[in-house]
Write a protein that holds these residues in place. Structure first.
Motif, short mmCIF file in Angstrom:
data_model
loop_
_atom_site.label_atom_id
_atom_site.label_comp_id
_atom_site.label_asym_id
_atom_site.label_seq_id
_atom_site.Cartn_x
_atom_site.Cartn_y
_atom_site.Cartn_z
N LEU A 139 3.19 -0.33 4.58
CA LEU A 139 3.44 -1.45 3.67
C LEU A 139 2.90 -1.11 2.30
N PRO A 140 3.47 -1.71 1.25
CA PRO A 140 2.77 -1.65 -0.04
C PRO A 140 1.50 -2.47 0.07
N GLY A 141 0.43 -2.03 -0.56
CA GLY A 141 -0.77 -2.84 -0.61
C GLY A 141 -0.53 -4.07 -1.46
N PRO A 142 -1.33 -5.12 -1.29
CA PRO A 142 -1.08 -6.37 -2.03
C PRO A 142 -1.22 -6.22 -3.53
N TYR A 143 -2.17 -5.41 -4.00
CA TYR A 143 -2.31 -5.25 -5.44
C TYR A 143 -1.09 -4.56 -6.03
N THR A 144 -0.62 -3.51 -5.37
CA THR A 144 0.56 -2.79 -5.85
C THR A 144 1.80 -3.67 -5.81
N HIS A 178 0.65 -1.04 17.09
CA HIS A 178 0.73 0.15 16.27
C HIS A 178 -0.66 0.76 16.18
N ALA A 179 -0.70 2.08 15.98
CA ALA A 179 -1.98 2.78 15.94
C ALA A 179 -2.63 2.73 14.57
N THR A 180 -1.80 2.75 13.54
CA THR A 180 -2.30 2.87 12.17
C THR A 180 -1.46 2.03 11.23
N LEU A 181 -2.09 1.48 10.21
CA LEU A 181 -1.40 0.81 9.11
C LEU A 181 -1.77 1.52 7.82
N PHE A 182 -0.77 2.08 7.14
CA PHE A 182 -0.97 2.66 5.82
C PHE A 182 -0.57 1.63 4.77
N LEU A 183 -1.55 1.20 3.96
CA LEU A 183 -1.28 0.34 2.82
C LEU A 183 -1.20 1.23 1.59
N LEU A 184 -0.02 1.31 0.99
CA LEU A 184 0.20 2.21 -0.14
C LEU A 184 -0.17 1.49 -1.44
N GLU A 185 -1.17 2.02 -2.13
CA GLU A 185 -1.72 1.36 -3.32
C GLU A 185 -1.75 2.29 -4.55
N PRO A 186 -0.61 2.83 -4.97
CA PRO A 186 -0.63 3.65 -6.19
C PRO A 186 -1.04 2.88 -7.43
N SER A 187 -0.70 1.59 -7.52
CA SER A 187 -1.06 0.80 -8.70
C SER A 187 -2.57 0.66 -8.85
N TYR A 188 -3.28 0.75 -7.74
CA TYR A 188 -4.74 0.59 -7.79
C TYR A 188 -5.39 1.69 -8.63
N VAL A 189 -4.69 2.83 -8.77
CA VAL A 189 -5.23 3.91 -9.61
C VAL A 189 -4.41 4.12 -10.88
N THR A 190 -3.11 3.86 -10.85
CA THR A 190 -2.30 4.07 -12.06
C THR A 190 -2.41 2.91 -13.04
N ASN A 191 -2.69 1.73 -12.52
CA ASN A 191 -2.87 0.53 -13.37
C ASN A 191 -4.04 -0.25 -12.78
N ASP A 198 -10.51 -6.72 -10.06
CA ASP A 198 -10.83 -5.65 -9.13
C ASP A 198 -11.46 -6.21 -7.85
N GLU A 199 -12.34 -7.21 -8.00
CA GLU A 199 -12.94 -7.82 -6.82
C GLU A 199 -11.90 -8.57 -6.00
N ARG A 200 -11.00 -9.29 -6.68
CA ARG A 200 -9.95 -10.03 -5.98
C ARG A 200 -8.97 -9.08 -5.30
N ALA A 201 -8.70 -7.94 -5.93
CA ALA A 201 -7.80 -6.97 -5.32
C ALA A 201 -8.39 -6.43 -4.02
N SER A 202 -9.69 -6.16 -4.05
CA SER A 202 -10.37 -5.70 -2.83
C SER A 202 -10.31 -6.76 -1.75
N GLU A 203 -10.53 -8.02 -2.11
CA GLU A 203 -10.46 -9.11 -1.15
C GLU A 203 -9.05 -9.26 -0.58
N ALA A 204 -8.03 -9.04 -1.42
CA ALA A 204 -6.65 -9.13 -0.97
C ALA A 204 -6.34 -8.04 0.05
N ILE A 205 -6.81 -6.83 -0.22
CA ILE A 205 -6.62 -5.72 0.72
C ILE A 205 -7.35 -6.01 2.03
#
Length: 340
Positions: A139-144, A178-191, A198-205
């Motif tokens: 899944l895309p991560g919530p912040y992304t 399912h064995a694993t969930l990959f949350l894809l968060e490129p925006s967390y580093v590119t933007n 940042d604290e709310r993004a962590s809480e969302a994840i």
């Protein structure tokens, strides 16, 4: 000795034959999965591709198998672009790559969809009794996802991020085992999220991760972490954080790890998901050894060996070769035959 898991962030390239078939279907609506008539033909085409994707991963002997996301025409924006309360706007550029997606404009409440769960149910059936041990949800991560979308309903940045997080958590709750969930968060580093966000993004994840009993990996790529967002991400109850060792500034990521530590498990982006040059398995193993040597304070329980980014940028033949490289490189790491 770390447990080495060969896997990918998913989003595989659509085979050329399937591209031609889907484009030839008159009235094809992207992501259409309705039954009967032309929609049924579209669904059947995607079903065949899903079968090919799963078979390819089994043949390559990947430890985790993804559904492949052939229907995700809008890349990481997909879970929103197929939602009933989201309108798809114009075409926008996908980060700094020559790929594009439709802008999801959220116009109403983000209630339950079940779209990704249906895909995973189909993939689980293909895996059979191995599904609980090998299936990897993506899944895309919530912040992304919030970063890629336009809010025309909630009217507040924090409220919108919370709504996206709640939406994704509801989707995860409907997933098959399912064995694993990959949350894809490129925006967390590119933007990177700024102060407060940042604290709310962590809480969302954390909220999305809490919706599954599976191992959760927050996978980032293309750039390195900023220190403060990284420190907040460490507060999220996830099992591993992913670091891009191909495109990102390795030194900056190591500074974050050495300053704030990291999780008991780690995901490493070791193979270039955008470049057609196919790495040698030994290169994969050497990059794992490089990371181990520079993080001497930590012995990881699991090391996820993956491409740095999604694979849809590649021709199918190169994509398949890179799957094999990941597996063979992981086996070299397990054998302890390679040093940095």
């Amino acid at each position: 000795m770390t447990d080495v898991v060969a896997t990918t962030p998913g989003l595989f390239p659509l085979p050329d034959e399937a591209k031609r078939e889907l484009s030839d279907l008159k009235g094809h609506q992207k992501g259409d999965l309705v039954s009967g008539g032309e929609g049924g033909r579209v669904a059947a085409a995607y079903e065949r591709v899903r079968g090919e994707f799963v078979d390819d991963q089994i043949e390559a002997d990947l430890d985790r198998v993804v559904e492949g996301q052939a229907r995700w025409d809008d890349m990481l924006a997909h879970p929103l672009t197929v939602h009933g309360n989201v309108e798809t706007g114009g075409i926008v550029r996908y980060y700094d790559n020559n790929n594009f997606y439709r802008d999801p404009r959220v116009t109403g409440e983000l209630g339950f969809s079940g779209d990704v769960a249906a895909e995973l149910e189909a993939a689980a059936e293909l895996l059979g009794s191995d599904a609980g041990d090998r299936l990897q949800a993506v899944l895309p991560g919530p912040y992304t996802l919030a970063d890629l979308a336009t809010d025309e309903h909630y009217g507040d940045e924090a409220e919108f991020l919370a709504a996206v997080s709640e939406f994704l958590a509801g989707e995860v709750e409907a997933f098959p085992d399912h064995a694993t969930l990959f949350l894809l968060e490129p925006s967390y580093v590119t933007n990177a999220p700024g102060d407060g966000l940042d604290e709310r993004a962590s809480e969302a994840i954390d909220a999305v991760a809490g919706a599954t009993d599976a191992e959760v990996v927050v996978h980032t790529y293309w750039e390195a972490f900023d220190e403060k967002p990284y420190a907040h991400l460490m507060d999220a109850d996830v099992d591993a954080i992913g670091f891009d060792l191909v495109a990102a500034d390795r030194g900056a990521n190591l500074e974050c790890i050495n300053e704030y530590g990291t999780k008991d498990d780690v995901a490493l982006g070791l193979v270039d998901g955008q470049n057609t040059l196919v790495e040698e398995p030994r290169t994969v193993a050497e990059r794992v050894a490089w990371a181990d040597e520079r993080i001497p304070s930590q012995s990881f329980g699991t090391t996820y060996v993956a491409t740095n980014a999604e694979l849809f940028y590649l021709p199918t033949n190169k994509h398949l070769e890179k799957l094999s490289t990941l597996v063979e490189g992981a086996r070299l790491v397990e054998a302890g035959e390679v040093e940095a």
